[in-house]
Design a protein around this motif. Structure first.
Motif, PDB file in Angstrom:
ATOM      1  N   VAL A 216       0.859  -1.180   0.000  1.00 54.64           N
ATOM      2  CA  VAL A 216       0.000   0.000   0.000  1.00 54.64           C
ATOM      3  C   VAL A 216       0.897   1.232   0.000  1.00 54.64           C
ATOM      4  CG1 VAL A 216      -1.756   1.272   1.292  1.00 54.64           C
ATOM      5  CG2 VAL A 216      -1.774  -1.215   1.320  1.00 54.64           C
ATOM      6  N   GLU A 217       0.578   2.210  -0.869  1.00 61.66           N
ATOM      7  CA  GLU A 217       1.337   3.468  -0.919  1.00 61.66           C
ATOM      8  C   GLU A 217       0.409   4.638  -0.664  1.00 61.66           C
ATOM      9  OE1 GLU A 217       3.895   4.354  -4.186  1.00 61.66           O
ATOM     10  OE2 GLU A 217       4.678   2.323  -4.276  1.00 61.66           O
ATOM     11  N   LYS A 218       0.908   5.630   0.063  1.00 64.96           N
ATOM     12  CA  LYS A 218       0.153   6.857   0.340  1.00 64.96           C
ATOM     13  C   LYS A 218       1.092   8.042   0.317  1.00 64.96           C
ATOM     14  CE  LYS A 218      -3.724   5.463   3.021  1.00 64.96           C
ATOM     15  NZ  LYS A 218      -4.561   5.944   1.972  1.00 64.96           N
ATOM     16  N   LYS A 219       0.558   9.204  -0.002  1.00 67.45           N
ATOM     17  CA  LYS A 219       1.316  10.450   0.104  1.00 67.45           C
ATOM     18  C   LYS A 219       1.035  11.044   1.474  1.00 67.45           C
ATOM     19  CE  LYS A 219       1.289  11.594  -4.775  1.00 67.45           C
ATOM     20  NZ  LYS A 219       0.836  12.549  -5.792  1.00 67.45           N
TER      21      LYS A 219
ATOM     22  N   ASP B 157      11.392   9.938   0.018  1.00 63.93           N
ATOM     23  CA  ASP B 157      11.218  11.242  -0.603  1.00 63.93           C
ATOM     24  C   ASP B 157      10.429  11.034  -1.895  1.00 63.93           C
ATOM     25  OD1 ASP B 157      11.590  13.684  -1.922  1.00 63.93           O
ATOM     26  OD2 ASP B 157      13.573  13.943  -1.056  1.00 63.93           O
ATOM     27  N   MET B 158       9.555  11.954  -2.245  1.00 70.28           N
ATOM     28  CA  MET B 158       8.754  11.820  -3.461  1.00 70.28           C
ATOM     29  C   MET B 158       9.612  11.790  -4.717  1.00 70.28           C
ATOM     30  SD  MET B 158       5.590  11.463  -2.648  1.00 70.28           S
ATOM     31  CE  MET B 158       4.589  11.927  -4.033  1.00 70.28           C
ATOM     32  N   SER B 159      10.750  12.465  -4.701  1.00 67.97           N
ATOM     33  CA  SER B 159      11.566  12.557  -5.908  1.00 67.97           C
ATOM     34  C   SER B 159      12.675  11.507  -5.969  1.00 67.97           C
ATOM     35  CB  SER B 159      12.191  13.951  -6.006  1.00 67.97           C
ATOM     36  OG  SER B 159      13.022  14.175  -4.887  1.00 67.97           O
ATOM     37  N   ASN B 160      13.049  10.912  -4.825  1.00 68.23           N
ATOM     38  CA  ASN B 160      14.194  10.022  -4.788  1.00 68.23           C
ATOM     39  C   ASN B 160      13.845   8.760  -4.018  1.00 68.23           C
ATOM     40  OD1 ASN B 160      16.640   8.790  -4.637  1.00 68.23           O
ATOM     41  ND2 ASN B 160      17.676  10.429  -3.546  1.00 68.23           N
TER      42      ASN B 160
ATOM     43  N   MET C  52       5.976  13.266   1.277  1.00 69.67           N
ATOM     44  CA  MET C  52       6.733  12.023   1.361  1.00 69.67           C
ATOM     45  C   MET C  52       5.828  10.877   0.901  1.00 69.67           C
ATOM     46  SD  MET C  52       9.577  13.156   2.675  1.00 69.67           S
ATOM     47  CE  MET C  52      10.502  11.771   3.297  1.00 69.67           C
ATOM     48  N   ARG C  53       6.444   9.752   0.587  1.00 69.62           N
ATOM     49  CA  ARG C  53       5.689   8.565   0.174  1.00 69.62           C
ATOM     50  C   ARG C  53       5.801   7.523   1.289  1.00 69.62           C
ATOM     51  NH1 ARG C  53       7.583   8.003  -4.558  1.00 69.62           N
ATOM     52  NH2 ARG C  53       5.761   8.638  -5.696  1.00 69.62           N
ATOM     53  N   LEU C  54       4.654   7.022   1.733  1.00 67.32           N
ATOM     54  CA  LEU C  54       4.574   5.967   2.738  1.00 67.32           C
ATOM     55  C   LEU C  54       4.331   4.651   2.009  1.00 67.32           C
ATOM     56  CD1 LEU C  54       4.104   4.870   5.668  1.00 67.32           C
ATOM     57  CD2 LEU C  54       1.703   5.471   5.335  1.00 67.32           C
TER      58      LEU C  54
ATOM     59  N   GLU D 167      -2.009  11.875   6.015  1.00 62.75           N
ATOM     60  CA  GLU D 167      -2.171  12.012   4.568  1.00 62.75           C
ATOM     61  C   GLU D 167      -2.182  13.446   4.123  1.00 62.75           C
ATOM     62  OE1 GLU D 167      -4.702   9.422   2.032  1.00 62.75           O
ATOM     63  OE2 GLU D 167      -5.440   8.768   3.993  1.00 62.75           O
ATOM     64  N   MET D 168      -1.649  13.663   2.914  1.00 60.73           N
ATOM     65  CA  MET D 168      -1.689  15.003   2.321  1.00 60.73           C
ATOM     66  C   MET D 168      -3.104  15.292   1.883  1.00 60.73           C
ATOM     67  SD  MET D 168       1.764  15.276   0.055  1.00 60.73           S
ATOM     68  CE  MET D 168       1.164  16.767  -0.676  1.00 60.73           C
ATOM     69  N   GLU D 169      -3.491  16.539   1.979  1.00 65.52           N
ATOM     70  CA  GLU D 169      -4.852  16.944   1.591  1.00 65.52           C
ATOM     71  C   GLU D 169      -4.916  17.319   0.148  1.00 65.52           C
ATOM     72  OE1 GLU D 169      -5.349  20.022   4.395  1.00 65.52           O
ATOM     73  OE2 GLU D 169      -5.395  18.615   6.044  1.00 65.52           O
TER      74      GLU D 169
END
Length: 79
Positions: A2-5, A32-35, A57-59, A77-79
């Motif tokens: 499962v992935e979440k921002k 990190d979202m980019s790396n 960030m990515r979880l 979670e990001m909104e």
């Protein structure tokens, strides 16, 4: 898997996140979202303290109780 921002806005939020992660049996990584090569164990408070507050960030949750991700991590979670 499962992935979440997610996003952390305070050090208190990082500590709460770590406590939630430690309740789970699954492997929990924050990247990190980019790396994607930059991986932090979600159960490591010391590792999480290296996260820059306010950045997306990515979880990633992978394991036997990953179905609890929505319930446990909704506050981050990001909104």
């Amino acid at each position: 898997m499962v992935e979440k921002k997610i996003k952390f806005m305070s050090s208190g939020q990082l500590m709460n996140f770590c406590k939630v992660c430690q309740k789970m049996k699954s492997d929990i990584d924050v990247t990190d979202m980019s790396n994607r090569n930059f991986r932090i164990d979600g159960k490591s408070l010391l590792g999480l303290m290296s996260v820059k507050l306010g950045l997306p960030m990515r979880l990633m949750v992978n394991g036997e109780d990953e179905e609890l991700t929505e319930q446990y991590f909704a506050n981050f979670e990001m909104e």
